[in-house]
Design an enzyme around this catalytic site. Structure first.
Site, mmCIF file in Angstrom:
data_model
loop_
_atom_site.group_PDB
_atom_site.id
_atom_site.type_symbol
_atom_site.label_atom_id
_atom_site.label_comp_id
_atom_site.label_asym_id
_atom_site.label_seq_id
_atom_site.Cartn_x
_atom_site.Cartn_y
_atom_site.Cartn_z
ATOM 1 C CD GLU A 134 -5.134 7.343 9.742
ATOM 2 O OE1 GLU A 134 -4.652 8.395 10.189
ATOM 3 O OE2 GLU A 134 -4.778 6.222 10.135
ATOM 4 C CG HIS B 299 -1.233 8.914 3.675
ATOM 5 N ND1 HIS B 299 -1.395 7.556 3.885
ATOM 6 C CD2 HIS B 299 -0.892 9.417 4.890
ATOM 7 C CE1 HIS B 299 -1.156 7.258 5.157
ATOM 8 N NE2 HIS B 299 -0.831 8.370 5.795
ATOM 9 C CG ASN C 10 -5.391 3.232 8.373
ATOM 10 O OD1 ASN C 10 -5.485 2.259 7.625
ATOM 11 N ND2 ASN C 10 -4.853 4.378 7.991
ATOM 12 C CE1 TYR D 203 -2.452 3.271 12.657
ATOM 13 C CE2 TYR D 203 -0.419 2.233 13.407
ATOM 14 C CZ TYR D 203 -1.137 2.873 12.423
ATOM 15 O OH TYR D 203 -0.561 3.117 11.207
ATOM 16 N NE ARG E 265 -3.447 2.511 2.526
ATOM 17 C CZ ARG E 265 -3.403 3.317 3.586
ATOM 18 N NH1 ARG E 265 -2.780 2.952 4.700
ATOM 19 N NH2 ARG E 265 -3.984 4.490 3.554
ATOM 20 C CD GLU F 46 -1.907 3.744 8.024
ATOM 21 O OE1 GLU F 46 -1.738 4.127 9.211
ATOM 22 O OE2 GLU F 46 -1.960 4.521 7.065
HETATM 23 C C1 GBH Z 1 -1.597 6.670 11.068
HETATM 24 O O1 GBH Z 1 -2.618 7.314 11.791
HETATM 25 C C2 GBH Z 1 -1.245 7.442 9.805
HETATM 26 O O2 GBH Z 1 -2.103 7.072 8.731
HETATM 27 C C3 GBH Z 1 0.182 7.221 9.368
HETATM 28 O O3 GBH Z 1 0.529 8.127 8.360
HETATM 29 C C4 GBH Z 1 1.103 7.323 10.571
HETATM 30 O O4 GBH Z 1 2.437 7.185 10.218
HETATM 31 C C5 GBH Z 1 0.692 6.250 11.555
HETATM 32 O O5 GBH Z 1 -0.592 6.508 11.985
HETATM 33 C C6 GBH Z 1 1.532 6.181 12.823
HETATM 34 O O6 GBH Z 1 1.317 7.298 13.623
HETATM 35 O O7 GBH Z 1 -2.121 12.613 20.181
HETATM 36 O O8 GBH Z 1 -3.962 14.078 19.566
HETATM 37 O O9 GBH Z 1 -2.017 13.934 18.164
HETATM 38 C C7 GBH Z 1 -3.034 6.653 12.957
HETATM 39 C C8 GBH Z 1 -4.161 7.372 13.646
HETATM 40 C C9 GBH Z 1 -4.745 9.354 14.803
HETATM 41 C C10 GBH Z 1 -2.970 8.011 15.596
HETATM 42 C C11 GBH Z 1 -4.210 10.532 15.590
HETATM 43 C C12 GBH Z 1 -2.423 9.165 16.374
HETATM 44 C C13 GBH Z 1 -2.768 11.203 17.428
HETATM 45 C C14 GBH Z 1 -3.717 11.934 18.283
HETATM 46 N N1 GBH Z 1 -3.653 8.478 14.415
HETATM 47 N N2 GBH Z 1 -3.454 10.082 16.761
HETATM 48 S S1 GBH Z 1 -2.886 13.240 19.105
#
Ligand code: GBH
Length: 479
Positions: free
Chosen positions: A175, A128, A314, A316, A83, A385
């Protein structure tokens, strides 16, 4: 009948898609090469104070110049799916179709050809987060619905026309929640709009909803274009990728159960309900009232015609969710969502914390979230993801960093949970992409967070090394 095979003893359907993922601005570098125009991330990352240590994607992993080498690493792993995303401003330096940069097209033709020649099928994300800067400056970017629909539609059409003979899976947006909330509410991502962060003012109450609205409709334009003009002849598929943690109710009290449901609807339903059902979730309308834009009759028709082929997710981490106890005077998206989240219950963490403070390791949340998605939308899911950073990885000596047993156990746990969702709950998860193929530019966190299954030595000419997790994942795919 689905035949299952057992990689590392985890059963998966025989035709399951195992891949890895990256994004253009995070890995390519070559920010000014071959006619690429600037994006909102070039400007944002070059603005003092916006990113950790002022890091930018100017060079990143230098992937732009290392296509052969990086694809070879994929081949070494036995990866069959990759991807990637396209940088809009490489193809259209101003974002608009009146100025096509042939060298940008040549570059992605080259990349796609190398992948295909090596038996790797690309899943391509159109957006992205790297909006051509000109579209932001001249038209107001995602705040301008009509301009967004037109220009994203043109760009998508160009991509289908140029690459669709070889690319059979398209993801319109990555996202959109992040683009809307991080870009227009708290300003931690480009374009950094945020009422409380001077000097970029902005309207943190209205703008996230407006940006999301434009993105949803731009997605629909692209899907309709694909369905009308390309799908039959090219035979591919198209969808959108949305992000969410799982929100586990803190207690079994009804108000916490409701809070969990509300969080999922505000996070995923915000985008997925319009896309799959033709309008925003009723709870969002009740909570946000007229701050939430409405779809006109013809826009609704467009949404219903432009049906996505899959749900890109996505995912996590997982948090506990409860009804907000304190009343706030705010009137923004988070006030409307009206939930509290925490990673602790009775003094115990929900899981081990990774390197990023938002990322707790909670494999069972993955099983619950794919069930939630399937129950609501009844559509095939790709986990586009999943992955983690490792506590202090950027401070570890190289030989310890590449022995990333923490990441191996994260991936093992999450893949196992997804396998259970497929086998035991009959959720049609068709594929899974590890974020990320290699360490890269982690947006506002610069190079301090490492999510890769390949180590990138930024100080030593960006040398790549397979970590233990890459070897583990390769073995799983092989088995
Ligand atoms: C992904 O988002 C992205 O698609 C990718 O590009 C990135 O490299 C990867 O995460 C790893 O981070 O603490 O308020 O700033 C994941 C979803 C949503 C996770 C926002 C982190 C941060 C909230 N992200 N969150 S804050």
């Amino acid at each position: 009948v689905i035949t299952f095979t057992r990689g590392h003893k985890i059963p998966f359907p025989k035709d399951f898609v195992f891949g890895t993922a990256t994004a253009a601005y995070q890995i390519e570098g070559a920010a000014k090469e071959d006619g690429r125009g600037p994006s909102i991330w070039d400007e944002f990352s070059h603005t003092p104070g916006k990113t950790f240590q002022g890091a930018t994607g100017d060079v990143a992993c230098d992937h732009y110049h290392r296509l052969e080498e990086d694809v070879k690493l994929m081949v070494d792993m036995g990866i069959k799916y990759y991807r990637m995303s396209i940088s809009w401003s490489r193809l259209l330096p101003n974002g608009t179709i009146d100025n096509i940069n042939q060298r940008g097209i040549d570059h992605y033709n080259k990349e796609i050809d190398i992948l295909v020649k090596n038996g790797i099928k690309p899943f391509v994300t159109l957006y992205h987060w790297d909006l051509p800067l000109n579209l932001h400056k001249k038209y107001g970017g995602w705040l301008n619905k009509d301009a967004s629909m037109k220009h994203f539609g043109d760009y998508a059409d160009l991509c289908f026309k140029s690459f669709g003979d070889r690319v059979k899976n398209w993801i319109t947006f990555n996202e959109a929640w992040c683009s809307s909330v991080l870009g227009y509410l708290n300003g931690v991502h480009a374009p950094g709009r945020c009422t409380n962060c001077k000097p970029e003012q902005g309207d943190s109450i209205k703008e996230p909803y407006l940006a999301a609205h434009s993105i949803i409709l731009s997605h629909a334009v692209a899907v309709e274009t694909y369905k009308k003009r390309y799908q039959q002849s090219q035979g591919g598929f198209i969808g959108m990728t949305m992000n969410s943690d799982w929100g586990e109710p803190l207690t079994d009290k009804p108000e916490d159960q409701d809070a969990s449901e509300r969080m999922m609807e505000f996070q995923l339903g915000w985008f997925a309900d319009p896309i799959f059902k033709g309008d925003y979730p009723p709870v969002m309308r009740r909570q946000a009232g007229s701050l939430l834009p409405t779809f006109t009759y013809s826009e609704k028709q467009l949404l219903l015609r432009a049906k996505s082929d899959f749900f890109g997710l996505n995912h996590y981490s997982t948090a506990y969710v409860s009804a907000r106890s304190s009343v706030s005077n705010d009137n923004d998206y988070f006030a409307h969502m009206n939930v509290s989240t925490t990673h602790e219950k009775d003094g115990k963490p929900i899981g081990v914390m990774a390197d990023s403070p938002w990322l707790y390791v909670v494999p069972w949340g993955a099983r619950r979230i794919v069930n939630w998605v399937y129950n609501r939308y009844r559509i095939k899911i790709y986990v586009t993801e999943n992955g983690c950073d490792v506590p202090n990885e950027d401070k570890l000596p190289f030989d310890q960093a590449i022995n990333d047993t923490f990441r191996v156990s994260y991936l093992h746990g999450y893949l196992n949970a997804i396998s259970e969702a497929i086998q035991q709950d009959n959720v049609p998860v068709a594929g899974y992409f590890v974020w990320s193929f290699m360490d890269n530019y982690e947006w506002a966190d610069g190079y301090a967070k490492r999510f890769g299954i390949h180590y990138v030595d930024y100080a030593k000419n960006n040398t790549r090394t397979a970590k233990a997790s890459a070897k583990w994942y390769a073995e799983l795919i092989k088995q």
